[in-house]
Design an enzyme around this catalytic site. Structure first.
Site, PDB file in Angstrom:
ATOM      1  N   MET A   1       0.828  -1.182   0.000  1.00 23.58           N
ATOM      2  CA  MET A   1       0.000   0.000   0.000  1.00 23.58           C
ATOM      3  C   MET A   1       0.880   1.258   0.000  1.00 23.58           C
ATOM      4  SD  MET A   1      -3.083  -1.146  -0.096  1.00 23.58           S
ATOM      5  CE  MET A   1      -4.008  -2.638   0.252  1.00 23.58           C
ATOM      6  N   CYS A   2       0.258   2.417  -0.033  1.00 22.31           N
ATOM      7  CA  CYS A   2       0.974   3.682  -0.152  1.00 22.31           C
ATOM      8  C   CYS A   2       0.547   4.621   0.966  1.00 22.31           C
ATOM      9  CB  CYS A   2       0.689   4.319  -1.514  1.00 22.31           C
ATOM     10  SG  CYS A   2       0.896   3.197  -2.929  1.00 22.31           S
ATOM     11  N   ARG A   3       1.152   5.792   1.009  1.00 24.49           N
ATOM     12  CA  ARG A   3       0.781   6.860   1.933  1.00 24.49           C
ATOM     13  C   ARG A   3       0.656   8.140   1.111  1.00 24.49           C
ATOM     14  NH1 ARG A   3      -1.236   4.813   6.352  1.00 24.49           N
ATOM     15  NH2 ARG A   3      -2.032   3.656   4.556  1.00 24.49           N
ATOM     16  N   VAL A  86       3.701   8.754  -1.600  1.00 23.88           N
ATOM     17  CA  VAL A  86       4.849   7.849  -1.569  1.00 23.88           C
ATOM     18  C   VAL A  86       4.319   6.441  -1.837  1.00 23.88           C
ATOM     19  CG1 VAL A  86       6.329   9.281  -0.144  1.00 23.88           C
ATOM     20  CG2 VAL A  86       4.757   7.697   0.979  1.00 23.88           C
ATOM     21  N   ASN A 112      -4.584   4.838  -2.810  1.00 19.16           N
ATOM     22  CA  ASN A 112      -3.956   3.927  -1.855  1.00 19.16           C
ATOM     23  C   ASN A 112      -4.879   2.717  -1.742  1.00 19.16           C
ATOM     24  OD1 ASN A 112      -2.605   2.652   0.230  1.00 19.16           O
ATOM     25  ND2 ASN A 112      -3.465   3.979   1.812  1.00 19.16           N
TER      26      ASN A 112
END
Length: 261
Positions: A1-3, A86, A112
């Site tokens: 996953m991402c932020r 990110v 995300n």
């Protein structure tokens, strides 16, 4: 996953939110607290609106924590609305074209989450994207495909309804391919004036999403950037946040979102 992080309001330097806070997005690229993975080092991107109606975008495959150009740029750019992301890849290549945010005209989009079993439905999903939008496809991610299909479904005029229709279509493709993995969709969309945030998932487990609304503007984040939940509100599961610069923030769980999630 991402932020990720989004801001809309009075112009501020990107570094004030992206780099400076204790638990900034740059810090989260190496030490995320609430993501599926602690490290988000498969590239980063920022998109911002300043004097022109179309956004500027800077993306790269290097980790955000080690990119001096990102820190320098954020210290110089002052914007009324901006996105920062990110990336932690969920299976597609680490490439600049796969870094968020994605841009189409005046719109920025970042995501995300993931489409479960994406490799099994990718060809069918891409076939649904009309040529006028598919010509803008640069990468190979499920996120970009969702964005382009949603645009074809009327995203610019109806951000919630178009995205709900798009996710229903994706779930039908997943069911036809006997995909058991979930569809998780926490995402942000803006045209520089209006901000839409989604927190949907077919299994009731969407990635985290918080917001803080103040007199200067609104900040929407994957996790609080000051390392403290005080002052932050949670976007509910199945919820959608809508905010216009200078206007009120509305958080709701619309029926069509329930149907999509």
């Amino acid at each position: 996953m991402c932020r990720f992080l989004a801001y809309s309001g009075e112009p501020v330097f990107l570094s004030d939110l992206v780099c400076a806070p204790t638990h900034s997005l740059v810090h989260q690229s190496l030490h995320a607290d609430e993501g599926k993975t602690e490290t988000n080092g498969d590239g980063f991107g920022i998109g911002w609106y300043a004097e022109r109606p179309e956004p500027g975008v800077y993306r790269d495959i290097s980790p955000a924590w080690s990119d001096e150009n990102l820190v320098n740029l954020c210290g110089q750019v002052r914007a009324r609305t901006f996105f920062a992301h990110v990336r932690a890849s969920t299976g597609t290549a680490t490439a600049r074209a796969n870094c968020h945010p994605f841009v189409f005209g005046r719109h920025l989009f970042m995501h995300n989450g993931q489409i479960g079993g994406y490799h099994r439905i990718k060809r069918r999903l891409e076939a649904l994207i009309p040529d006028a939008f598919y010509d803008h496809r640069r990468g190979s991610t499920d996120s970009e495909a969702l964005f382009l299909l949603a645009l074809a479904n009327g995203l610019e005029e109806d951000p919630i309804g178009a995205m709900a229709r798009t996710l229903r279509t994706v779930r039908e493709l997943m069911a036809a391919a006997n995909v058991c993995e979930p569809l998780r969709f926490t995402a942000l969309l803006t045209d520089g004036e209006t901000l839409t945030a989604y927190r949907w998932a077919c299994d009731g487990r969407p990635p985290s999403l918080y917001f803080r609304d103040g007199p200067g503007g609104i900040v929407v984040v994957s996790e609080p950037i000051d390392g403290c939940r005080d002052g932050w509100q949670v976007v509910p599961k199945g919820g959608t946040l809508r905010a216009r610069r200078g206007g009120p923030t509305v958080v709701e769980v619309p029926e069509r979102a329930r149907a999509a999630a």
